[in-house]
Design a protein around this motif. Structure first.
Motif, PDB file in Angstrom:
ATOM      1  N   LYS A 132       0.832  -1.204   0.000  1.00 53.23           N
ATOM      2  CA  LYS A 132       0.000   0.000   0.000  1.00 53.23           C
ATOM      3  C   LYS A 132       0.870   1.259   0.000  1.00 53.23           C
ATOM      4  O   LYS A 132       0.520   2.254  -0.638  1.00 53.23           O
ATOM      5  CB  LYS A 132      -0.942   0.003   1.214  1.00 53.23           C
ATOM      6  N   CYS A 133       1.985   1.224   0.715  1.00 54.50           N
ATOM      7  CA  CYS A 133       2.885   2.382   0.734  1.00 54.50           C
ATOM      8  C   CYS A 133       3.459   2.640  -0.654  1.00 54.50           C
ATOM      9  O   CYS A 133       3.530   3.790  -1.106  1.00 54.50           O
ATOM     10  CB  CYS A 133       4.006   2.159   1.749  1.00 54.50           C
ATOM     11  N   TYR A 134       3.880   1.579  -1.306  1.00 57.62           N
ATOM     12  CA  TYR A 134       4.395   1.730  -2.672  1.00 57.62           C
ATOM     13  C   TYR A 134       3.312   2.290  -3.591  1.00 57.62           C
ATOM     14  O   TYR A 134       3.569   3.194  -4.410  1.00 57.62           O
ATOM     15  CB  TYR A 134       4.883   0.378  -3.209  1.00 57.62           C
ATOM     16  N   SER A 135       2.112   1.767  -3.469  1.00 62.97           N
ATOM     17  CA  SER A 135       1.007   2.211  -4.315  1.00 62.97           C
ATOM     18  C   SER A 135       0.694   3.688  -4.092  1.00 62.97           C
ATOM     19  O   SER A 135       0.492   4.450  -5.044  1.00 62.97           O
ATOM     20  CB  SER A 135      -0.237   1.361  -4.037  1.00 62.97           C
ATOM     21  N   ILE A 195       4.782   4.095  -6.998  1.00 57.81           N
ATOM     22  CA  ILE A 195       5.955   3.310  -7.391  1.00 57.81           C
ATOM     23  C   ILE A 195       5.584   1.828  -7.382  1.00 57.81           C
ATOM     24  O   ILE A 195       4.921   1.352  -6.462  1.00 57.81           O
ATOM     25  CB  ILE A 195       7.137   3.569  -6.435  1.00 57.81           C
ATOM     26  N   THR A 196       5.996   1.109  -8.404  1.00 58.92           N
ATOM     27  CA  THR A 196       5.696  -0.328  -8.492  1.00 58.92           C
ATOM     28  C   THR A 196       6.575  -1.110  -7.526  1.00 58.92           C
ATOM     29  O   THR A 196       7.807  -0.956  -7.533  1.00 58.92           O
ATOM     30  CB  THR A 196       5.921  -0.850  -9.921  1.00 58.92           C
ATOM     31  N   ALA A 197       5.962  -1.941  -6.707  1.00 57.09           N
ATOM     32  CA  ALA A 197       6.711  -2.730  -5.720  1.00 57.09           C
ATOM     33  C   ALA A 197       7.180  -4.041  -6.323  1.00 57.09           C
ATOM     34  O   ALA A 197       6.404  -4.751  -6.964  1.00 57.09           O
ATOM     35  CB  ALA A 197       5.834  -3.001  -4.504  1.00 57.09           C
ATOM     36  N   LYS A 198       8.435  -4.368  -6.105  1.00 62.52           N
ATOM     37  CA  LYS A 198       8.953  -5.683  -6.466  1.00 62.52           C
ATOM     38  C   LYS A 198       8.759  -6.606  -5.259  1.00 62.52           C
ATOM     39  O   LYS A 198       8.543  -6.138  -4.138  1.00 62.52           O
ATOM     40  CB  LYS A 198      10.439  -5.582  -6.813  1.00 62.52           C
ATOM     41  N   PRO A 199       8.814  -7.916  -5.453  1.00 64.37           N
ATOM     42  CA  PRO A 199       8.702  -8.821  -4.299  1.00 64.37           C
ATOM     43  C   PRO A 199       9.772  -8.528  -3.259  1.00 64.37           C
ATOM     44  O   PRO A 199      10.840  -7.987  -3.563  1.00 64.37           O
ATOM     45  CB  PRO A 199       8.897 -10.209  -4.927  1.00 64.37           C
ATOM     46  N   ILE A 200       9.463  -8.884  -2.033  1.00 64.15           N
ATOM     47  CA  ILE A 200      10.397  -8.682  -0.921  1.00 64.15           C
ATOM     48  C   ILE A 200      11.669  -9.492  -1.161  1.00 64.15           C
ATOM     49  O   ILE A 200      11.620 -10.642  -1.633  1.00 64.15           O
ATOM     50  CB  ILE A 200       9.728  -9.101   0.401  1.00 64.15           C
ATOM     51  N   LYS A 201      12.818  -8.908  -0.830  1.00 64.72           N
ATOM     52  CA  LYS A 201      14.095  -9.596  -1.015  1.00 64.72           C
ATOM     53  C   LYS A 201      14.089 -10.926  -0.264  1.00 64.72           C
ATOM     54  O   LYS A 201      13.677 -10.999   0.891  1.00 64.72           O
ATOM     55  CB  LYS A 201      15.244  -8.721  -0.512  1.00 64.72           C
ATOM     56  N   GLY A 202      14.558 -11.966  -0.945  1.00 68.40           N
ATOM     57  CA  GLY A 202      14.614 -13.284  -0.338  1.00 68.40           C
ATOM     58  C   GLY A 202      13.403 -14.143  -0.628  1.00 68.40           C
ATOM     59  O   GLY A 202      13.339 -15.298  -0.186  1.00 68.40           O
ATOM     60  N   TYR A 203      12.451 -13.611  -1.380  1.00 66.39           N
ATOM     61  CA  TYR A 203      11.217 -14.373  -1.629  1.00 66.39           C
ATOM     62  C   TYR A 203      11.490 -15.665  -2.398  1.00 66.39           C
ATOM     63  O   TYR A 203      10.794 -16.671  -2.232  1.00 66.39           O
ATOM     64  CB  TYR A 203      10.193 -13.511  -2.380  1.00 66.39           C
ATOM     65  N   GLN A 204      12.539 -15.656  -3.263  1.00 69.91           N
ATOM     66  CA  GLN A 204      12.818 -16.849  -4.084  1.00 69.91           C
ATOM     67  C   GLN A 204      13.250 -18.042  -3.223  1.00 69.91           C
ATOM     68  O   GLN A 204      13.184 -19.183  -3.665  1.00 69.91           O
ATOM     69  CB  GLN A 204      13.943 -16.554  -5.099  1.00 69.91           C
ATOM     70  N   GLU A 205      13.697 -17.760  -2.004  1.00 66.69           N
ATOM     71  CA  GLU A 205      14.196 -18.836  -1.143  1.00 66.69           C
ATOM     72  C   GLU A 205      13.071 -19.672  -0.525  1.00 66.69           C
ATOM     73  O   GLU A 205      13.321 -20.771  -0.021  1.00 66.69           O
ATOM     74  CB  GLU A 205      15.020 -18.243   0.001  1.00 66.69           C
TER      75      GLU A 205
END
Length: 369
Positions: free
Chosen positions: A347-350, A354-364
């Motif tokens: 919501k803050c990004y919106s 600004i478009t939000a990317k996934p949170i760092k580390g999500y691929q793990e």
């Protein structure tokens, strides 16, 4: 304008720094035996606790918000579908956890229907049995608009948060209705809410500013769900601004609810005020980050029973529900707060455009299961 974008990007970067380790924590909450998620780390090795509907649906929301739903292994998807299906009662259509006190909390009962049905849809599954309205086990107050209005009028709004939660969650039965039958119920509900909205603040009910804003947030789920405009959004905005500047956010809900409301109302917020809102939000959420990687609902601890709201000394909380304990109340992350933290971020990004990317580390995440 360029400077504003740099300022927004800076505060959002400060916000993002607080999500380190979140998906490592989340993976640790999953129970492959049931397909569900535990509320907190302290819940996992205690036989009293088990994965629950709300925590599992909230974990699924975290995965969806970070583009992980499509990559879910088939076995996990099947297990999660089975988890929600196993919670439904054939005779009534309701969904219940194994905690006996849950059935006595009207809000939790209604939320469990919403959480379960929405989660099953997202996972590609379905409820096994008819829902309460079709099963003729829904409360009598949904038999007519007159009875529905009578029910709403009977709800105590001395604590706006609890009262408005009861109002909003009762709409779960309206969702089951065909559109033509639903309309007169919506009309009486909309008229009633308009008649009791505070003319100056735009809020509903009583309590501290955060309590009233939290109640107003609960009502936004009614307005948004049925595409009804929420009245007096400008007055609500001024109340939110005053609250953020003057009251202490001691609960993750107090951080999420104003941001969610602002996003829903879609107002034109002056850049300097929006930047201040985002800075306050980033500072507040930092107070609830925990070393285990998750976030806690409250500053001093994660509440063992998330169905019991934060109540300040001297505040009245009508019809306090029986606590449904999902954890031990330790200084640790919990699912309720952690899922809210991921939504706050989006919501803050919106709001900042600004478009939000996934949170760092999500691929793990799936590698950690």
């Amino acid at each position: 304008m360029i400077q504003n974008r740099k300022d927004f990007a800076s505060v959002l970067e400060k916000l993002d720094d607080q999500y380190h380790g979140l998906f490592h924590w989340l993976a640790g909450q999953y129970d492959p035996a049931t397909g569900g998620f535990y509320y907190a780390k302290s819940s996992i090795n205690d036989h009293y606790f088990s994965p629950d509907i709300e925590s599992t649906a909230q974990a699924l929301n975290m995965l969806i918000r970070n583009n992980l739903i499509d990559d879910m292994p088939n076995q996990m998807r099947t297990q999660m579908v089975h988890f929600f299906q196993s919670k439904q009662k054939e005779d009534s259509g309701f969904f219940y956890d194994d905690y006996p006190m849950m059935a006595k909390d009207e809000v939790m009962v209604h939320r469990a229907i919403n959480y379960s049905i929405n989660s099953l849809k997202r996972l590609g599954g379905n409820a096994l049995y008819p829902l309460p309205l079709e099963a003729k086990s829904a409360p009598d107050y949904v038999k007519s608009p007159e009875e529905y209005l009578k029910k709403w009028r009977s709800i105590d709004l001395s604590n706006s948060w609890r009262g408005c939660d009861l109002l909003a969650t009762s709409c779960v039965y309206l969702e089951e209705m065909p559109k033509e039958k639903r309309v007169p119920f919506l009309e009486v509900a909309e008229q009633y809410l308009a008649s009791i909205q505070h003319p100056q603040t735009g809020l509903w009910g009583e309590g501290s500013l955060y309590v009233r804003i939290s109640g107003t947030f609960k009502l936004h789920t009614f307005y948004s769900k049925f595409k009804i405009p929420m009245p007096n959004p400008d007055r609500i905005y001024q109340s939110i601004l005053t609250c953020l500047k003057t009251e202490e956010a001691v609960d993750m809900c107090y951080i999420r609810n104003p941001i969610d409301l602002l996003s829903y109302m879609n107002l034109s917020i002056p850049a300097h005020e929006l930047l201040e809102i985002l800075e306050i939000t980033a500072t507040n959420i930092n107070k609830l980050k925990r070393e285990d990687g998750g976030f806690s609902r409250e500053i001093e601890h994660s509440p063992p029973a998330p169905n019991v709201a934060q109540v300040k000394k001297g505040e009245y909380y009508p019809n306090m529900p029986e606590p449904v304990c999902l954890g031990k109340g330790l200084y640790e992350g919990d699912m309720n707060a952690s899922t809210q933290a991921t939504l706050i971020r989006l919501k803050c990004y919106s709001l900042a455009g600004i478009t939000a990317k996934p949170i760092k580390g999500y691929q793990e995440f799936y590698r950690l299961l």
